[in-house]
Structures are given as structure tokens and as C-alpha cells.
Design a protein around this motif. Structure first.
Motif, PDB file in Angstrom:
ATOM      1  N   ARG A 178      40.294  21.565  34.471  1.00  0.00           N
ATOM      2  CA  ARG A 178      39.612  21.505  33.417  1.00  0.00           C
ATOM      3  C   ARG A 178      38.720  22.898  32.948  1.00  0.00           C
ATOM      4  O   ARG A 178      38.492  23.977  33.922  1.00  0.00           O
ATOM      5  CB  ARG A 178      38.453  20.897  33.732  1.00  0.00           C
ATOM      6  CG  ARG A 178      38.855  19.241  33.636  1.00  0.00           C
ATOM      7  CD  ARG A 178      37.833  18.313  33.238  1.00  0.00           C
ATOM      8  NE  ARG A 178      36.574  18.789  34.899  1.00  0.00           N
ATOM      9  CZ  ARG A 178      35.407  18.363  34.997  1.00  0.00           C
ATOM     10  NH1 ARG A 178      35.098  18.266  33.040  1.00  0.00           N
ATOM     11  NH2 ARG A 178      34.645  18.387  35.482  1.00  0.00           N
ATOM     12  N   GLY A 179      38.983  23.276  31.861  1.00  0.00           N
ATOM     13  CA  GLY A 179      38.075  24.391  31.474  1.00  0.00           C
ATOM     14  C   GLY A 179      38.851  24.901  30.424  1.00  0.00           C
ATOM     15  O   GLY A 179      39.456  24.740  29.552  1.00  0.00           O
ATOM     16  N   PRO A 180      38.534  26.859  30.359  1.00  0.00           N
ATOM     17  CA  PRO A 180      37.425  27.402  31.033  1.00  0.00           C
ATOM     18  C   PRO A 180      36.322  27.249  30.543  1.00  0.00           C
ATOM     19  O   PRO A 180      35.376  26.611  29.195  1.00  0.00           O
ATOM     20  CB  PRO A 180      38.301  29.334  30.544  1.00  0.00           C
ATOM     21  CG  PRO A 180      38.490  28.625  28.911  1.00  0.00           C
ATOM     22  CD  PRO A 180      39.453  27.309  29.248  1.00  0.00           C
ATOM     23  N   PHE A 181      35.308  27.169  31.603  1.00  0.00           N
ATOM     24  CA  PHE A 181      33.466  26.979  31.233  1.00  0.00           C
ATOM     25  C   PHE A 181      32.929  28.031  31.386  1.00  0.00           C
ATOM     26  O   PHE A 181      33.049  28.820  32.599  1.00  0.00           O
ATOM     27  CB  PHE A 181      33.083  26.301  32.288  1.00  0.00           C
ATOM     28  CG  PHE A 181      33.869  24.801  32.146  1.00  0.00           C
ATOM     29  CD1 PHE A 181      33.408  23.749  30.770  1.00  0.00           C
ATOM     30  CD2 PHE A 181      34.863  23.749  32.955  1.00  0.00           C
ATOM     31  CE1 PHE A 181      34.903  22.389  31.274  1.00  0.00           C
ATOM     32  CE2 PHE A 181      34.991  22.873  33.387  1.00  0.00           C
ATOM     33  CZ  PHE A 181      35.120  21.642  32.075  1.00  0.00           C
ATOM     34  N   GLY A 182      31.772  28.337  31.127  1.00  0.00           N
ATOM     35  CA  GLY A 182      30.235  29.255  31.451  1.00  0.00           C
ATOM     36  C   GLY A 182      30.411  30.843  30.359  1.00  0.00           C
ATOM     37  O   GLY A 182      31.350  30.405  30.124  1.00  0.00           O
ATOM     38  N   SER A 183      29.704  31.388  30.890  1.00  0.00           N
ATOM     39  CA  SER A 183      29.017  32.329  29.949  1.00  0.00           C
ATOM     40  C   SER A 183      30.504  33.665  30.780  1.00  0.00           C
ATOM     41  O   SER A 183      30.886  33.455  32.443  1.00  0.00           O
ATOM     42  CB  SER A 183      28.393  33.187  30.596  1.00  0.00           C
ATOM     43  OG  SER A 183      27.945  32.788  31.445  1.00  0.00           O
ATOM     44  N   ALA A 184      30.587  34.564  30.149  1.00  0.00           N
ATOM     45  CA  ALA A 184      31.314  35.657  30.720  1.00  0.00           C
ATOM     46  C   ALA A 184      30.696  36.576  31.009  1.00  0.00           C
ATOM     47  O   ALA A 184      29.845  37.208  30.467  1.00  0.00           O
ATOM     48  CB  ALA A 184      32.467  35.561  29.463  1.00  0.00           C
ATOM     49  N   TRP A 185      31.388  37.742  31.458  1.00  0.00           N
ATOM     50  CA  TRP A 185      30.604  39.116  32.398  1.00  0.00           C
ATOM     51  C   TRP A 185      30.505  39.834  30.816  1.00  0.00           C
ATOM     52  O   TRP A 185      31.626  39.238  29.300  1.00  0.00           O
ATOM     53  CB  TRP A 185      31.313  40.289  32.831  1.00  0.00           C
ATOM     54  CG  TRP A 185      31.192  39.511  33.965  1.00  0.00           C
ATOM     55  CD1 TRP A 185      32.911  38.528  34.682  1.00  0.00           C
ATOM     56  CD2 TRP A 185      30.541  39.261  35.521  1.00  0.00           C
ATOM     57  NE1 TRP A 185      32.329  38.521  36.040  1.00  0.00           N
ATOM     58  CE2 TRP A 185      30.884  39.021  36.409  1.00  0.00           C
ATOM     59  CE3 TRP A 185      29.300  40.040  35.034  1.00  0.00           C
ATOM     60  CZ2 TRP A 185      30.468  38.623  37.164  1.00  0.00           C
ATOM     61  CZ3 TRP A 185      28.647  39.958  36.043  1.00  0.00           C
ATOM     62  CH2 TRP A 185      28.954  39.130  37.660  1.00  0.00           C
ATOM     63  N   PRO A 186      29.581  40.499  29.734  1.00  0.00           N
ATOM     64  CA  PRO A 186      29.267  41.719  28.694  1.00  0.00           C
ATOM     65  C   PRO A 186      30.627  42.214  28.586  1.00  0.00           C
ATOM     66  O   PRO A 186      31.153  42.796  30.142  1.00  0.00           O
ATOM     67  CB  PRO A 186      28.398  42.122  28.748  1.00  0.00           C
ATOM     68  CG  PRO A 186      27.967  42.196  30.334  1.00  0.00           C
ATOM     69  CD  PRO A 186      28.124  40.847  31.254  1.00  0.00           C
ATOM     70  N   GLU A 187      31.016  42.787  27.584  1.00  0.00           N
ATOM     71  CA  GLU A 187      32.261  43.631  27.309  1.00  0.00           C
ATOM     72  C   GLU A 187      31.328  44.882  27.238  1.00  0.00           C
ATOM     73  O   GLU A 187      30.142  45.314  26.487  1.00  0.00           O
ATOM     74  CB  GLU A 187      32.615  43.290  26.185  1.00  0.00           C
ATOM     75  CG  GLU A 187      34.186  42.139  26.696  1.00  0.00           C
ATOM     76  CD  GLU A 187      35.170  42.124  25.466  1.00  0.00           C
ATOM     77  OE1 GLU A 187      35.355  43.569  24.418  1.00  0.00           O
ATOM     78  OE2 GLU A 187      35.700  41.466  25.664  1.00  0.00           O
ATOM     79  N   ALA A 188      31.680  46.377  27.890  1.00  0.00           N
ATOM     80  CA  ALA A 188      31.019  46.695  27.795  1.00  0.00           C
ATOM     81  C   ALA A 188      31.739  48.043  26.889  1.00  0.00           C
ATOM     82  O   ALA A 188      32.339  48.016  26.024  1.00  0.00           O
ATOM     83  CB  ALA A 188      31.442  48.122  29.122  1.00  0.00           C
ATOM     84  N   ARG A 189      30.710  48.988  26.295  1.00  0.00           N
ATOM     85  CA  ARG A 189      30.324  49.493  24.954  1.00  0.00           C
ATOM     86  C   ARG A 189      31.003  50.658  25.428  1.00  0.00           C
ATOM     87  O   ARG A 189      30.597  51.363  26.424  1.00  0.00           O
ATOM     88  CB  ARG A 189      29.743  49.049  24.146  1.00  0.00           C
ATOM     89  CG  ARG A 189      29.020  48.011  23.516  1.00  0.00           C
ATOM     90  CD  ARG A 189      27.461  47.945  23.188  1.00  0.00           C
ATOM     91  NE  ARG A 189      26.533  47.824  24.236  1.00  0.00           N
ATOM     92  CZ  ARG A 189      25.563  47.147  24.441  1.00  0.00           C
ATOM     93  NH1 ARG A 189      25.134  45.937  23.200  1.00  0.00           N
ATOM     94  NH2 ARG A 189      24.873  47.445  25.373  1.00  0.00           N
ATOM     95  N   PRO A 190      31.541  51.721  24.139  1.00  0.00           N
ATOM     96  CA  PRO A 190      32.537  53.555  24.428  1.00  0.00           C
ATOM     97  C   PRO A 190      30.500  53.808  25.099  1.00  0.00           C
ATOM     98  O   PRO A 190      29.654  53.562  24.174  1.00  0.00           O
ATOM     99  CB  PRO A 190      32.597  53.742  23.286  1.00  0.00           C
ATOM    100  CG  PRO A 190      32.681  51.914  22.157  1.00  0.00           C
ATOM    101  CD  PRO A 190      31.860  51.090  22.969  1.00  0.00           C
ATOM    102  N   GLY A 191      30.567  54.377  25.975  1.00  0.00           N
ATOM    103  CA  GLY A 191      29.466  55.628  26.529  1.00  0.00           C
ATOM    104  C   GLY A 191      28.596  55.010  27.400  1.00  0.00           C
ATOM    105  O   GLY A 191      28.246  55.460  28.546  1.00  0.00           O
ATOM    106  N   GLU A 192      29.071  54.126  27.787  1.00  0.00           N
ATOM    107  CA  GLU A 192      28.094  53.167  28.858  1.00  0.00           C
ATOM    108  C   GLU A 192      28.978  52.731  30.345  1.00  0.00           C
ATOM    109  O   GLU A 192      30.096  52.865  30.018  1.00  0.00           O
ATOM    110  CB  GLU A 192      27.816  51.042  28.440  1.00  0.00           C
ATOM    111  CG  GLU A 192      26.780  50.913  28.514  1.00  0.00           C
ATOM    112  CD  GLU A 192      26.712  49.642  27.880  1.00  0.00           C
ATOM    113  OE1 GLU A 192      25.715  49.391  26.971  1.00  0.00           O
ATOM    114  OE2 GLU A 192      27.892  48.939  28.147  1.00  0.00           O
TER     115      GLU A 192
END
Ligand SMILES: Cc1cc2nc3c(=O)[nH]c(=O)nc-3n(C[C@H](O)[C@H](O)[C@H](O)COP(=O)(O)OP(=O)(O)OC[C@H]3O[C@@H](n4cnc5c(N)ncnc54)[C@H](O)[C@@H]3O)c2cc1C
Ligand code: FES
Lengths: 277, 160
Positions: free
Chosen positions: A98-112
Motif C-alpha cells: 500500500r502507498g506510497p505514504f508520507g512526506s518526502a525529503w525536500p529537493e536540493a536547490r542550486p547552490g545549496e
């Protein structure tokens, strides 16, 4: 199958690839059985509920997405009834998903700069982040992966980690115990963090592992100067419904299954001191 | 090239000290290069120098006759190596060996103690910082000891 059904009714999947990582840990790929409708593609950090017929259902993070022709990969450590049953399965066997569930890791932004901090099995949910970052290096500044393990022989994905170093990732490994001859660090991951952060204002830290390790890492990162909003942790709580209804995973006013598992230190620091009842 | 006081100012142990304090302390300090595998000090030996790791890594070991050496931890860049120079009897409690070619800030311990005693304000600031770092190290060691990544309690196997 409607989106609603996918949340409640396990979709039968077949184990396509299988590998034993450690004595108690296996990694396998899952694809829907013939005729079954594919689930929505997961994002790094999300989890599935994996159901072993006649035994039970547990939350397991996605440890790989769409690699080598397999839609989704999971890494499981045998700690109890269901996870032991999952670890006994072989290629061709089926599992309900079942799923997918829940929050995800944030995507990195350029320069970060991306700082991945993983303890033990905590590397599994972070592995798709590393894969994505290696595939699109232009999306962020630098990538540093700090890994804590019990001992050199208990290091998860050892060969793959070596290949990350060859891809230009700054990988640092520390273990709790080692025999003479180990050339890496010995001690807890927090001691490697100060040296791993170049610019605290431009660093996003993704942390996963036992909660003691995550709390200590978040505190160390805060003392180095990272804002609480830039420190993301992946929490584990007992789960049953995974859709915010049963209350099993409640943490303060949050449900880890829908608000989490990935949450910022800024949001969860006050809640982490609360003992489970 | 950076001066010694400038290099010292980048070490967490000296964070917050003024330039004149750093110049004062640098008077006791030199850079010490240790090739991989070489001994920095031995258990029981005189703790006549105070070290901060600049680059590389140093492993601390305890030797048990008949069983060999046990690695108890590593000291990483920016960290203080050994505390025994600070208090009597000034004897090291472990062996320390370089892992990879390493570079250390090495202070003459008698010179450093004498300067810290001569300037109690600076002495207090440095000793307080040392106490803070030693407390952090103690806590880290406790976390290391609970075997976080091992089986849950009640189901522990031999660690090795
Ligand atoms: C969001 C989320 C993501 C997760 N991702 C993964 C993953 O990618 N891979 C994975 O292997 N596990 C993961 N887990 C943990 C996994 O869900 C549990 O290990 C599982 O629910 C245990 O069920 P069981 O029936 O096997 O053990 P049980 O019979 O319920 O428990 C048996 C014993 O195991 C202990 N135990 C329970 N949970 C854990 C745990 N998390 N770690 C160590 N010991 C435990 C119990 O205290 C008990 O002593 C995740 C959990 C959450 C909430
Ligand atoms: S698992 Fe039911 S509310 Fe989260």
C-alpha cells in the motif's frame, strides 16, 4: 484502482531482485504482478506498507526508485515477526503493497550544499536522495554523506558507498567499534559534522537513524549554525493505518504517517522529548 | 600562507579567543607532522605536549597483553588529542597513532600551563572550553556504548 483504494487495499507485487546486505538485512525490488495496477511512483523519503500474507503489515521506506528496471526497492532489517517474514521471501514471492505514504525529503536547490547523515539502517531511506543527487549534480552545490555504523562489517551498501566516492561524493564513515587496521573514524557521527559543513547558511541536512543519533546530530548542526528549518529528520513510530486515522503514530498534534516521516527539526524539536505511552 | 595564530583561530577549541590571546598561545605551539602508523604517544609516557589535530586522524588504543590492541576511538580534525597534559601526574592513559599522514598543532605543555596560570582570565576561558569539549566527548562515548545500531535491548548478541 482509484487513489482511495490504493491507500487501503494492498496491491500484489512480486520480488524481482533480491540481495542479502548483512546477516539480518536484505534489499529487494518489487514490481506489480501481471494485471495489477501500478502504484503511484514514490518520492525519496516516502514509505510503503508491506503486507506478508497471514503474518502482518509494516511500514518500510523506499530505498531505491526505478533502478535497473525495478519500480521500487526496499531494504528490510529482521527485528520481529513481519520483518523476519519479509527477509525470508525470495525472488518470485509476492507481497502486498500500500502507498506510497508520507512526506518526502525536500529537493536540493542550486547552490545549496546537501549533507546526508545516516546511522545504521537509516541509510536506506536516504539512498534515493544520493542516487538522485549523483544523477543531477547541477541541482545543488556539494554532496557530503556522513555514515555511522556499528562496525566496519555492519556497514550497509558497502560497495555502493565506495562507488559514490568515485562519483565525487564526499563520503565519511565512522563506526562504534573497530579492530586495529580500520583506517576510518571510530566514534559517533556527530563528531564528524562540524568538519563536514562548509557554509551553515547554505547547507540542508537530511538525517535518518535511531532517534538518539538524530537528536544529537540536530543539536550539533544547530550549534554549527544551521537553522532548524534546514535540518530534516525521518521519524519512526508504530503504524497501522498509515493514513492519519488510527492514531498509532501520533506525536503531539502530528501523525507521523501523514505529516511525516520527514519533518524539520524546527517543527519537531519540542515534541521529541515526549515519551511514548 | 596563514600565520599560526590565524590557523589556531580556526580550531573550535580556540573559538572566541582574541587575536592577542592567540598570539600569546602560539608562542608555545608548533606544527607536528606524523606519518601514517607512527606513534604520537604511548600509555604511561610523559604528557609533555598538548595536541589539536589539524588534518588526518589519530586513533587511541589500549593494549591488553595476549589480546592485542583495542581501538577505543579516533580524534578528528579540529579536536583536542588527549587531556592528560592538563593535570597531574601528566601521563598519557592510552596509545595514540596516526591514521593516514596527519598534521597536529603541538603545544609545549609546561609552556602552555605556565601561560594559562599567568593569565587567569585566559586560563579560565581555555580550561572551561576544555571542560566543555571533554564533556561532549564523554557524552559521545556514552552514546557509542549503548550500541545504538545493534539489536534492541533484551536481545543483545556479542558486540564483536
Ligand atoms: C516510516 C517508517 C519507515 C520505516 N522504514 C524501514 C525500513 O526501510 N526498513 C526496515 O527494516 N524497517 C523500517 N521501519 C521499521 C519497521 O517498520 C519495523 O521494524 C517493523 O514495524 C517491526 O515489525 P515486526 O513485526 O518485524 O517486529 P515486532 O514484532 O513488531 O517487534 C519485534 C521487536 O522488534 C523491535 N522493533 C520494532 N521496531 C523496530 C525498529 N524500527 N528497529 C529495531 N527494532 C524494532 C520491537 O521493539 C520488538 O522488540 C520503518 C518504520 C517507519 C515508521
Ligand atoms: S498510522 Fe494510523 S494515524 Fe498514523
Amino acid at each position: 484502482m482509484s487513489g482511495y483504494d490504493a491507500l487501503w487495499t494492498p496491491v500484489l507485487h512480486r520480488i524481482t531482485r533480491w540481495r542479502r546486505d548483512l546477516d539480518d538485512t536484505v534489499t529487494f525490488g518489487l514490481a506489480p504482478v501481471e494485471g495489477a495496477e501500478a502504484l503511484a511512483p514514490p518520492r525519496p523519503g516516502q514509505f510503503h506498507m508491506l503486507w506478508v500474507y497471514g503474518i502482518g503489515e509494516v511500514p518500510i521506506s523506499v530505498s531505491g526508485i526505478d533502478r535497473d528496471g525495478t519500480p521500487v526497492v526496499h531494504t528490510v532489517r529482521a527485528v520481529g515477526r513481519v520483518t523476519e517474514a519479509l527477509c525470508r521471501l525470495q525472488p518470485g514471492d509476492t507481497v502486498g503493497v500500500r502507498g506510497p505514504f508520507g512526506s518526502a525529503w525536500p529537493e536540493a536547490r542550486p547552490g545549496e550544499d546537501l549533507l546526508v547523515v545516516a546511522g545504521g539502517l537509516g541509510l536506506a531511506p536516504l539512498r534515493p536522495v544520493v542516487h538522485a543527487a549523483i544523477e543531477a549534480p547541477e541541482r545543488f552545490g556539494s554532496l557530503t554523506v556522513v555514515i555511522g555504523a556499528r562496525s566496519p562489517s555492519a556497514l550497509l551498501f558497502e560497495e555502493e558507498i565506495r562507488s559514490w566516492s568515485h562519483e565525487g561524493v564526499d563520503v565519511r564513515v565512522t563506526v562504534d567499534y573497530a579492530d586495529a587496521g580500520w583506517r576510518g573514524s571510530i566514534g559517533v557521527v556527530t563528531r564528524l559534522l562540524r568538519d563536514a559543513v562548509r557554509d551553515p547558511a547554505r547547507t540542508v541536512a537530511l538525517v535518518c537513524g535511531p532517534e538518539v543519533m538524530m537528536r544529537a546530530s540536530a543539536r550539533e548542526l544547530t550549534s554549527i549554525g544551521l537553522p532548524g528549518a534546514s535540518i530534516l529528520l525521518s521519524l519512526e513510530r508504530n503504524m497501522e493505518c498509515a493514513v492519519g486515522l488510527c492514531g498509532h503514530c501520533q506525536l503531539g498534534a502530528k501523525f507521523v504517517c501523514v505529516d511525516g516521516p520527514v519533518l524539520s527539526w524546527e517543527r519537531i524539536e519540542p515534541l521529541l522529548g515526549i515519551r511514548e505511552v | 600562507m596563514k600565520s599560526l595564530p590565524e590557523l589556531l583561530s580556526e580550531q573550535p577549541v580556540f573559538a572566541g579567543l582574541s587575536e592577542s590571546d592567540l598570539v600569546f598561545l602560539a608562542g608555545c605551539c608548533g606544527l607536528h607532522h606524523v606519518p601514517h602508523g607512527d606513534v604520537v604517544f604511548r600509555e604511561g609516557g610523559p604528557a609533555d605536549r598538548a595536541f589539536v589535530v589539524r588534518s588526518g586522524r589519530v586513533v587511541l588504543e589500549l593494549h591488553e597483553p595476549g589480546r592485542g590492541s583495542f581501538s577505543v576511538g579516533t580524534v578528528e580534525p579540529g579536536e583536542v588529542l588527549g587531556w592528560s597534559w592538563l593535570h597531574a601526574p601528566y601521563r598519557w592513559r592510552t596509545d595514540a597513532l596516526a591514521v593516514g599522514d596527519s598534521s597536529l598543532f603541538a603545544f609545549d605543555a609546561a609552556c602552555l600551563r605556565q601561560k594559562l596560570e599567568a593569565d587567569p582570565r585566559l586560563g579560565y576561558a581555555v580550561v572551561l572550553r576544555m571542560a566543555e569539549l571533554a564533556t561532549e566527548r564523554l557524552h559521545a562515548t556514552r552514546v557509542q556504548l549503548i550500541d545504538l545500531y545493534g539489536p534492541r535491548s533484551g536481545d543483545r548478541e556479542d558486540r564483536r
